[in-house]
Design an enzyme around this catalytic site. Structure first.
Site, short mmCIF file in Angstrom:
data_model
loop_
_atom_site.label_atom_id
_atom_site.label_comp_id
_atom_site.label_asym_id
_atom_site.label_seq_id
_atom_site.Cartn_x
_atom_site.Cartn_y
_atom_site.Cartn_z
N SER A 12 0.89 -1.42 -0.03
CA SER A 12 -0.05 0.23 -0.32
C SER A 12 1.35 1.24 -0.19
CB SER A 12 -1.10 -0.30 1.20
OG SER A 12 -0.59 0.47 2.58
N MET A 89 10.53 -7.00 4.47
CA MET A 89 10.76 -7.47 5.62
C MET A 89 11.85 -9.09 6.04
SD MET A 89 7.81 -6.61 7.70
CE MET A 89 7.87 -7.38 8.59
N HIS A 108 8.16 3.14 9.57
CA HIS A 108 7.90 2.38 10.33
C HIS A 108 6.64 2.44 11.16
CE1 HIS A 108 8.96 -0.44 13.88
NE2 HIS A 108 8.78 0.39 14.74
N GLU A 173 0.76 6.89 7.20
CA GLU A 173 2.55 6.27 6.12
C GLU A 173 2.14 6.92 4.98
OE1 GLU A 173 3.06 2.54 6.74
OE2 GLU A 173 2.30 2.61 8.61
C1 GRF Z 1 3.94 -0.56 7.19
O1 GRF Z 1 3.06 -0.63 7.91
C2 GRF Z 1 4.68 0.03 7.39
O2 GRF Z 1 5.29 0.99 8.14
C3 GRF Z 1 5.92 -1.12 7.88
O3 GRF Z 1 5.13 -2.93 7.14
C4 GRF Z 1 4.08 -2.06 6.34
C5 GRF Z 1 4.04 -2.17 4.91
O4 GRF Z 1 2.44 -2.35 4.61
N1 GRF Z 1 7.38 -0.86 7.57
P1 GRF Z 1 2.38 -1.80 3.10
O5 GRF Z 1 3.03 -2.83 2.66
O6 GRF Z 1 3.78 -0.69 1.98
O7 GRF Z 1 0.76 -1.83 2.50
#
Ligand code: GRF
Length: 215
Positions: A12, A89, A108, A173
């Protein structure tokens, strides 16, 4: 401005950044999306935006560093101005971090240095914090602890669960990540030790804690 974005999942944030480029809010492009997971939804997001994307399988490498050396070689072919971790991750090796020092950023889901590592939103709830939020930072060897580019504050309400708090933080974010990238693309970011200074940024006032009724 040329970006390489690394993902592992939903994508996202990748979508929010891609949309900002598409709308011309940031000049430049994402030249490549790399995933370490074959079935990451973010790979579909890349296709949707016509961005080249690749899955690089970590399981065929013996060590973390070997995989990272392979990735660094691939990323360097793109000659990116910025390498963006968006829900990537995997712990990065020192080699990877050194290869892109000053050009590597992450988001983060907490106000660092609080609640670093996995499940930051759950940590905030369990701790009983009244505020959490999200942080875009330069990546250094210390996990989730590099110089902060931008943070957004989100109140934690008594009824919040890990899911509701995660959703609320995610909305921010999607705003702060494109904003940070835009600043970098405009050359407005200066780093002085741990301090990141954004030239010409307008700073708003802090949100008032809704529980502060009498003072
Ligand atoms: C987000 O909450 C980001 O802060 C963390 O991992 C999640 C990723 O979400 N590092 P997405 O894949 O961008 O939807």
């Amino acid at each position: 401005m040329k970006l390489v974005v690394l993902i592992s999942g939903r994508g996202s944030n990748l979508k929010a950044i891609s949309q900002a480029f598409k709308e011309g809010k940031i000049e430049g492009k994402i030249s490549l999306v790399i995933s370490n997971k074959k079935d990451a939804h973010g790979l579909e997001v890349a296709r949707e935006y016509g961005i080249p994307s690749e899955f690089h399988d970590p399981s065929i490498f013996e060590t973390r560093e070997e995989y990272d050396r392979h990735l660094v070689e691939r990323i360097k072919k793109e000659n990116p101005d910025l390498v963006v971790l968006a829900g990537y991750m995997r712990i990065l090796s020192d080699y990877f971090i050194e290869s892109f020092e000053g050009k590597l950023i992450n988001i983060h889901p907490s106000l660092t240095p609080a609640f670093t590592g996995l499940k930051a939103q759950k940590q905030a709830i369990q701790y009983g914090a009244k505020f959490s939020g999200c942080t875009v930072h330069f990546v250094t060897k210390e996990l989730d602890a590099g110089p902060v580019i931008i943070q957004a504050v989100v109140p934690v309400r008594p009824e919040d669960t890990e899911e509701t708090l995660s959703d609320k933080i995610l909305q921010y974010e999607h705003r702060v990540y494109p904003q940070a990238i835009k600043w970098i693309s405009e050359g407005r970011i200066k780093i002085k030790g741990r301090q990141v200074i954004v030239e010409g940024a307008r700073y708003g006032t802090l949100p008032v804690n809704p529980a502060l009724e009498d003072f």
